[in-house]
Design an enzyme around this catalytic site. Sequence first.
Site, mmCIF file in Angstrom:
data_model
loop_
_atom_site.group_PDB
_atom_site.id
_atom_site.type_symbol
_atom_site.label_atom_id
_atom_site.label_comp_id
_atom_site.label_asym_id
_atom_site.label_seq_id
_atom_site.Cartn_x
_atom_site.Cartn_y
_atom_site.Cartn_z
ATOM 1 N N ASN A 19 0.837 -1.188 0.000
ATOM 2 C CA ASN A 19 0.000 0.000 0.000
ATOM 3 C C ASN A 19 0.873 1.239 0.000
ATOM 4 O OD1 ASN A 19 -2.758 -0.573 -0.252
ATOM 5 N ND2 ASN A 19 -2.791 -1.437 1.808
ATOM 6 N N GLY B 195 14.716 5.707 4.695
ATOM 7 C CA GLY B 195 15.458 4.578 5.273
ATOM 8 C C GLY B 195 16.945 4.886 5.482
ATOM 9 N N TYR B 196 17.778 3.980 4.994
ATOM 10 C CA TYR B 196 19.222 4.100 5.206
ATOM 11 C C TYR B 196 19.907 4.967 4.140
ATOM 12 C CZ TYR B 196 18.362 0.155 8.359
ATOM 13 O OH TYR B 196 17.895 -0.651 9.369
ATOM 14 N N LYS C 90 18.822 7.749 -8.363
ATOM 15 C CA LYS C 90 18.829 6.579 -7.475
ATOM 16 C C LYS C 90 18.182 5.371 -8.159
ATOM 17 C CE LYS C 90 16.940 4.671 -3.264
ATOM 18 N NZ LYS C 90 16.027 4.788 -2.141
ATOM 19 N N HIS D 220 4.519 5.399 -2.872
ATOM 20 C CA HIS D 220 5.758 5.699 -3.579
ATOM 21 C C HIS D 220 6.176 4.510 -4.448
ATOM 22 C CE1 HIS D 220 9.889 7.081 -4.174
ATOM 23 N NE2 HIS D 220 10.260 5.852 -3.850
ATOM 24 N N LYS D 221 6.110 3.303 -3.858
ATOM 25 C CA LYS D 221 6.462 2.099 -4.619
ATOM 26 C C LYS D 221 5.481 1.859 -5.766
ATOM 27 C CE LYS D 221 8.656 -0.755 -1.033
ATOM 28 N NZ LYS D 221 8.532 -2.028 -0.326
ATOM 29 N N ARG E 197 16.146 -1.846 -5.946
ATOM 30 C CA ARG E 197 14.749 -2.014 -6.338
ATOM 31 C C ARG E 197 14.568 -1.695 -7.817
ATOM 32 N NH1 ARG E 197 12.929 -0.464 -2.004
ATOM 33 N NH2 ARG E 197 13.289 1.690 -2.527
ATOM 34 N N ASP F 232 10.703 -7.575 -1.171
ATOM 35 C CA ASP F 232 11.304 -7.453 0.157
ATOM 36 C C ASP F 232 12.748 -7.003 -0.031
ATOM 37 O OD1 ASP F 232 10.920 -7.511 2.913
ATOM 38 O OD2 ASP F 232 11.867 -9.457 3.125
#
Length: 196
Positions: free
Chosen positions: A9, A150-151, A172, A12-13, A178, A69
């Site tokens: 959900n 995130g990182y 990126k 962004h993805k 990804r 994942d």
Amino acid sequence: MKELVFVTNNKHKLSEIRQIIGQYCIIKSLGDIGFNEEIEETAPDLEGNALLKARHIHDRYGVDCFADDTGLEVDALGGAPGVYSARYAGENTTYADNVNKLLEAMDGETRRGARFRTVIALILDNKSYLFEGQVDGEITTEQRGETGFGYDPIFRPLQSEKSFAEMTAEEKNSISHRGRATQELRSFLARETKEG
Ligand code: IMP
């Protein structure tokens, strides 16, 4: 056009994936099919968790679907946080907590190699397929940049002087874990839709 449910959900993805494979299929989200529960990620590796999420939705709704994942694997930490990247600093913590914990764990460490790895599990016509993307880099000694999540502020890919958080989303995505896994999925779907 074929419909595929993306087991997420995360808006962004969703928009990222629609840009890349939207020409081959209609991408639906979990919200679109009325699923709003948590799927517990209990597998010991990325492949297992991606498959577990895709199978959960396939078993319940009988739809073609895919799940992803991602983990950050740090050499000096024996591959940690890896599959536990989202909850490295514990449950209900922030991205900043995870970043600070990792910087502390790497304090004084000279071996700084790391990689992001993404696995996508696809279930199509009752068969499952795995796609992988990875990017090698290093954990910086301090946070740099403001973009991403995130990182990103402490990961510098080998082919750049910038951390992920100093890049535009386009920069990126062109080299990221990804981005690469998604391109693998795209090539597969391009072949399938041509043949099918
Ligand atoms: P997920 O499997 O995509 O939810 O990713 C698990 C965790 O890995 C996230 O909660 C983030 O902490 C981290 N992560 C995943 N992708 C990225 C990225 O592109 N940049 C930085 N951190 C990421």
